[in-house]
Design an enzyme around this catalytic site. Structure first.
Site, PDB file in Angstrom:
ATOM      1  N   GLY A 164      -9.893  -9.679 -36.160  1.00 38.43           N
ATOM      2  CA  GLY A 164     -11.106  -9.235 -37.286  1.00 38.43           C
ATOM      3  C   GLY A 164     -12.338  -8.585 -35.741  1.00 38.43           C
ATOM      4  CB  ILE A 199      -4.488  -1.285  -2.273  1.00 39.92           C
ATOM      5  CG1 ILE A 199      -4.036  -0.057  -1.733  1.00 39.92           C
ATOM      6  CG2 ILE A 199      -3.421  -2.244  -2.273  1.00 39.92           C
ATOM      7  CD1 ILE A 199      -2.131   0.417  -1.710  1.00 39.92           C
ATOM      8  N   GLY A 251       0.329   9.067  -7.036  1.00 39.56           N
ATOM      9  CA  GLY A 251       0.495   8.355  -7.984  1.00 39.56           C
ATOM     10  C   GLY A 251       1.499   8.407  -8.210  1.00 39.56           C
ATOM     11  CB  ILE A 287      -4.615 -11.229 -36.868  1.00 40.95           C
ATOM     12  CG1 ILE A 287      -3.468 -10.928 -36.929  1.00 40.95           C
ATOM     13  CG2 ILE A 287      -4.548 -12.498 -37.538  1.00 40.95           C
ATOM     14  CD1 ILE A 287      -2.068 -11.283 -37.224  1.00 40.95           C
ATOM     15  CG  ASP A 292      13.895   0.112  -7.977  1.00 41.95           C
ATOM     16  OD1 ASP A 292      15.188   0.848  -7.296  1.00 41.95           O
ATOM     17  OD2 ASP A 292      13.554   0.845  -8.974  1.00 41.95           O
ATOM     18  CD  GLU A 302       3.468   7.847 -18.999  1.00 43.99           C
ATOM     19  OE1 GLU A 302       3.836   7.117 -18.211  1.00 43.99           O
ATOM     20  OE2 GLU A 302       3.218   7.461 -20.506  1.00 43.99           O
ATOM     21  CD  GLU A 348       3.930  -3.709 -10.104  1.00 42.02           C
ATOM     22  OE1 GLU A 348       3.716  -4.982  -9.143  1.00 42.02           O
ATOM     23  OE2 GLU A 348       5.424  -4.272  -9.793  1.00 42.02           O
ATOM     24  CB  ALA A 376      -0.635   0.098   0.894  1.00 45.81           C
TER      25      ALA A 376
END
Lengths: 388, 258, 352
Positions: free
Chosen positions: A340, A157, A131, A338, A241, A368, A364, A124
């Protein structure tokens, strides 16, 4: 140079592939439609040690390291993104934080049941106002004798409603900001003042639960401080990370599934006198998909190797996440093209893959942010320090 | 209580394409797996172990790569594994394999129960169980779907003449387990890691097993391959339901599909 | 002139000539009886055995082991046996692997057949390998075809490889007898000739020394093997809108059972509520890859074909001769699907 996996990982992959095909795939459509978390699958996974793959066996884990964990996430991601998300949030970030920064006592008490899948974890950090700008979190932890009293609301969360143990980031000293002012805490759902708030009605990964977590004068014992007091930022950054590599692996699985589905369809669908598998436009799309998947695969497992051998991996893990999420989206887009009109129908799996994949570019750490992390890692040795 | 399970590593049929038109076999993906029929036998052994306690020992005769099948057996829950490996086994046929497995079983005595898969998924010869039983002088039950401990004996539900029969056999005995009799368990992740990183698979050569040159001589010799006729597309059957059905039935029989 | 000294010289130089399989002659069949009659698969083997015996120019013996079975011996003559060896003893009922093995081995060791055939029935599959091990000879099992190499006087057995996707041929060059088990349903039951004559020999074998250690507690035990997932089924009987109603799916279920397979349905059948969505073959569920797929009353939309594209042999039964499925089916039957399925069911049950 040996690019083959050690044999235990090949056997592990085969086991997980069978588990995914036999136990996970049959439920994928149902849990998406009903918006429910497949706890029965989680139980089965726990019984096979799949809830604690990267953790050492002494703490109830499988001892598979990051490589084993990426294999798990790839195979699950290939079959059901929702299930991969539930396990990913639990293992990859929730329990992972305790593994990375927990004291031996904390690991004994919390990591072991999590690794065994006896309890579910969540991570959390995010809030309504925080953000990408994680430093802007407002959840406050105030010392009161042997406790810290937590107040605040966490948002978006994953596993919120199911979690027994939550790793929470809270501000312990507003004046210090990100550096020294944030601390990580281990919170048990039984603690008074902790409750699950509203559930998110998501576009995709509907087989996983995402909710608010509300802390109202929630007392957390001082021994539940995770990592160094005031160094919560470092704890959560370390955790995210590593989490990125396995998220990339889940995206790899999703991209692979898209390729397989697209090829199977192209073989039977006939237009203009023959199967579309004979048409050059389809060839180009399939070739592009396969190339990106191959590149992503090498990136993922090399990053896992870096992590397992204790080498620097922050840049590579961010690359796994950003490249993985975007490759998965592109592959699913091509597969949808593909297919469609059939792909647009809710009765068939492509549209679910399409909805499920999108979140990977956002959660996560948005793509950006990932790009900033990568650029920052590249510029730092050049003497340029970047801040978002 | 010791249970010996004889397992065989086979080429995964899922990676093989048989082109009937060109009468050729293409191995698209050369992957070797622990035979599913033998996995059932191993699963039966492990369930017996859980119900009544036993030491489960996996044994396999095969080339170097059979080591992986034995590691998988360990990962599933076997307590020990023995690899019967020797260049002298290269030409082994099923009779030689049975003799080697019998010799290995004798070396592992006292053995209370020997379990094998009824029919392997590659050659499907289905001979190992009874051959082993004869070589060891033990009673045998084949086509077993259920094998339960019963006080120094085994209660077996077996396929028999279109139905299922319940048979009681005193131990020690050899039981051949039918494919699909049980759903084999998935090996636990930690055991998979340990099977390669910590545990050992013992190796026995032909000399270790005391096999003579006579024992190693194969009796059945491969003569060649044949292929079913390539199914045509678009063969049409017409007529009244009764005759059409009969013609279809005959076609299916000729293709050996029913 | 006496040239025996030449033979002695040659023997000294080349060693004694060993005739492979010397002293082994004739083709034998182990006959099985069930419910007071000769088993149909035994008669199939008899037919083929007679052919082999004629090619080799030898006799065909049938061996009958059991209790109260003597009356069936003449029937074996009618189906081609030149001689029937009958061992009728209480110890031979019910089936005991060790007792049967001992009895048959004793007969074989005494009379030395060159070829011994058994059905690949539950009994044959149980007994033959044990017997082969006892006699130190080879066994060609689950044969779908048998032939004789006349030059080498060898039995060639064609057996299934990889579940029957192709075949492998084996011979047993040196050891004798050459034993083979024959897969039921491969050969025709021969013409029964009640006027054929043959010898019946009641053999008295000492069987007391061999204990049959199995106890047959229940011959028809209630038991259902665990179900396998549709994606692994080897035979699938699928129904579509062309089946007409829910009732017909019960027929399909029965046919599937008779063929040892599973039922499935097209999207149309699922929409009509005739079959569960989990059994739908199409794009939404995991694909199926059976050896045999019977598409009954299914038009064959590309979506359906997607789900079963890995079928080895596709049979389509549809009233509409223009149905697209006929373009991809190996065998197409034009007609009323329900009626044809009903007929097929009768055939499947009759044979089984």
């Amino acid at each position: 140079m040996d690019f083959t996996f050690p044999k235990e990982y090949e056997l592990f992959r085969r086991m997980v592939r069978e588990f995914a095909e036999n136990e996970v795939r049959p439920l994928a459509r149902e849990i998406d439609r009903e918006g429910r978390v497949p706890m029965e699958t989680i139980k089965k996974a726990a019984a096979l040690g799949l809830m604690g793959v990267p953790f050492p066996q002494e703490y109830g884990g499988m001892g598979g390291g990051e490589t084993g964990y990426c294999i798990l996430m790839e195979e699950l991601g290939r079959v059901c993104t929702s299930t991969a998300t539930v396990i990913g949030a639990h293992t990859g970030i929730g329990a992972m934080a305790i593994y990375l920064d927990g004291t031996p006592e904390q690991k004994e008490k919390y990591l072991t049941p999590l690794a065994r899948g006896e309890k579910i974890a969540a991570f959390a950090l995010t809030e309504a106002g925080a953000g990408s700008d994680a430093a802007a979190i407002k959840t406050r932890a105030v010392r009161d004798g042997n406790y810290f009293i937590l107040n605040g609301t966490k948002q978006y969360i994953t596993n919120g409603p199911q979690a027994d143990i939550v790793t929470v980031m809270a501000v312990t000293d507003p004046s210090l900001g990100a550096r020294g002012g944030v601390t990580a805490f281990i919170v048990e759902k039984e603690f008074p003042g902790f409750r699950v708030g509203s559930h998110e009605n998501k576009m995709g990964i509907r087989g996983s639960a995402t909710s608010e977590l509300i802390f109202e004068d929630c007392p957390v014992p001082a021994e539940n401080v995770l990592g160094q007091f005031g160094a919560g930022f470092i704890t959560f950054m370390k955790t995210l990370d590593i989490g990125r590599a396995s998220l990339g692996a889940a995206c790899l699985g999703g991209a692979q599934a898209a390729l397989e589905l697209a090829m199977k369809w192209a073989k039977v669908r006939e237009q203009f006198g023959g199967p579309i598998a004979q048409k050059q436009e389809v060839h180009f799309m399939i070739a592009d998909m396969a190339t990106e998947i191959e590149a992503l695969r090498s990136l993922i497992y090399r990053t896992a190797w870096l992590i397992d051998t204790g080498q620097p991996h922050i840049k590579e893990a961010a690359m796994c996440k950003v490249f993985g999420s975007e490759v998965a989206s592109r592959c699913i887009q091509r597969a949808l093209q593909i297919y469609g009109a059939l792909g647009y129908s809710r009765d068939y799996p492509i549209e679910r893959a399409f909805r499920d994949a999108r979140i990977a570019e956002i959660f996560e750490g948005t793509n950006e942010i990932q790009r900033i992390v990568i650029a920052s890692n590249l510029f730092r040795p050049e003497g340029v320090r970047i801040s978002p | 209580m010791r249970i010996v399970v004889a397992v065989k590593q086979i080429l995964n049929p899922a990676g093989v394409v048989v082109n009937l038109r060109r009468e050729m076999i293409f191995v698209n993906r050369e992957e070797y797996i622990l035979g599913p029929a033998d996995k059932c036998a191993l699963e039966v052994a492990l369930q017996w172990k859980e119900a009544a306690g036993a030491e489960v020992v996996a044994v396999s005769l095969g080339p170097a790569r059979a080591d992986d099948a034995l590691r998988e057996a360990l990962a599933m829950g076997a307590d020990a594994a023995y690899h019967l490996h020797d260049p002298a086994f290269d030409q082994a046929d099923i009779a030689v394999a049975a003799r080697a497995l019998a010799a290995a079983t004798r070396r592992l005595e006292p053995v209370d129960l020997v379990l094998v898969g009824d029919r392997s998924d590659d050659t499907g010869a289905g001979q190992v169980g009874p051959r082993l039983a004869e070589a060891l002088g033990l009673p045998q039950v084949t086509g077993a779907y259920q094998v339960r401990p019963a006080d120094g004996a085994a209660e077996v539900v077996r396929r028999w003449q279109g139905r299922f029969a319940r048979v009681w056999v005193p131990l020690p005995a050899v039981v051949a387990v039918a494919a699909g009799a049980v759903k084999p368990r998935y090996p636990h992740g930690a055991r998979i890691m340990n099977a390669y990183r910590q545990w050992q698979v013992a190796r026995w050569s032909a000399a270790d097993l005391g096999l003579t040159e006579e024992d190693l001589r194969p009796l059945a010799v491969y003569r060649g391959q044949a292929f079913p006729p390539a199914p045509e597309v678009g063969e049409m059957v017409r007529g009244e339901p009764a005759e059409a059905a009969r013609e279809l039935w005959n076609i299916l029989k000729s293709q050996k599909l029913v | 002139m006496d040239f025996s000294y030449l033979e002695t010289l040659l023997e000294e130089e080349l060693g004694p000539v060993e005739e492979v399989g010397e002293g082994y002659r004739n083709v034998w069949v182990l006959a099985e009886a069930a419910e007071g009659r000769l088993a149909p698969h035994t008669l199939e083997v008899m037919g083929k055995a007679r052919e082999l015996a004629d090619s080799l120019g030898v006799y065909l013996y049938a061996v009958l082991l059991g209790h109260g079975v003597s009356g069936l011996a003449q029937g074996l003559v009618a189906y081609g046996a030149d001689k029937v060896l009958v061992v009728d003893a209480p110890a031979l009922e019910p089936y005991q692997p060790e007792v049967f093995c001992h009895a048959l081995a004793t007969l074989v060791e005494e009379k030395r057949p060159e070829i011994l055939l058994l059905s690949a029935s539950d009994l044959g599959n149980d007994l033959a390998p044990r017997l082969a091990q006892r006699l130190r000879t080879g066994l060609l099992s689950h044969c779908l075809d048998l032939a004789v190499d006349m030059a080498e006087r060898l039995l060639i057995g064609t057996g299934p490889a990889m579940g029957g996707r192709y075949f492998e041929l084996y011979v047993c060059p040196e050891a004798r007898p050459q034993i083979a088990t024959v897969e039921p349903g491969q050969f025709r039951i021969p013409y029964e000739d009640p006027y054929r004559s043959g010898e019946l020999e009641a053999v008295d074998l000492p069987l007391e020394g061999v204990a049959g250690r199995l106890t047959w507690e229940e011959v028809d035990a209630p038991f259902a093997p665990p179900p396998e997932p549709l994606s692994k089924a080897r035979v699938i009987v699928a129904g579509g809108r062309g089946m007409g109603d829910a009732e017909s799916f019960r027929l399909l279920g029965a046919l599937a059972e008779a063929l040892g397979g599973q039922v499935a349905g097209s999207r149309g059948a699922v929409d009509e509520g005739w079959i569960d969505e989990a059994r739908q073959v199409g794009v939404a569920n995991p694909p199926v890859a059976p050896r045999l797929y019977l598409a009954c009353g299914i038009s064959g939309s590309v979506f359906h074909c997607f789900g079963m594209q890995d079928t080895e042999f596709l049979v389509a039964i549809n009233a509409d001769p223009e149905a697209p499925i006929f373009k991809v089916a190996n065998v197409g039957v034009v007609g009323d699907a329900k009626a044809i399925v009903r007929e097929l069911l009768a055939l499947a049950r009759g044979e089984g």
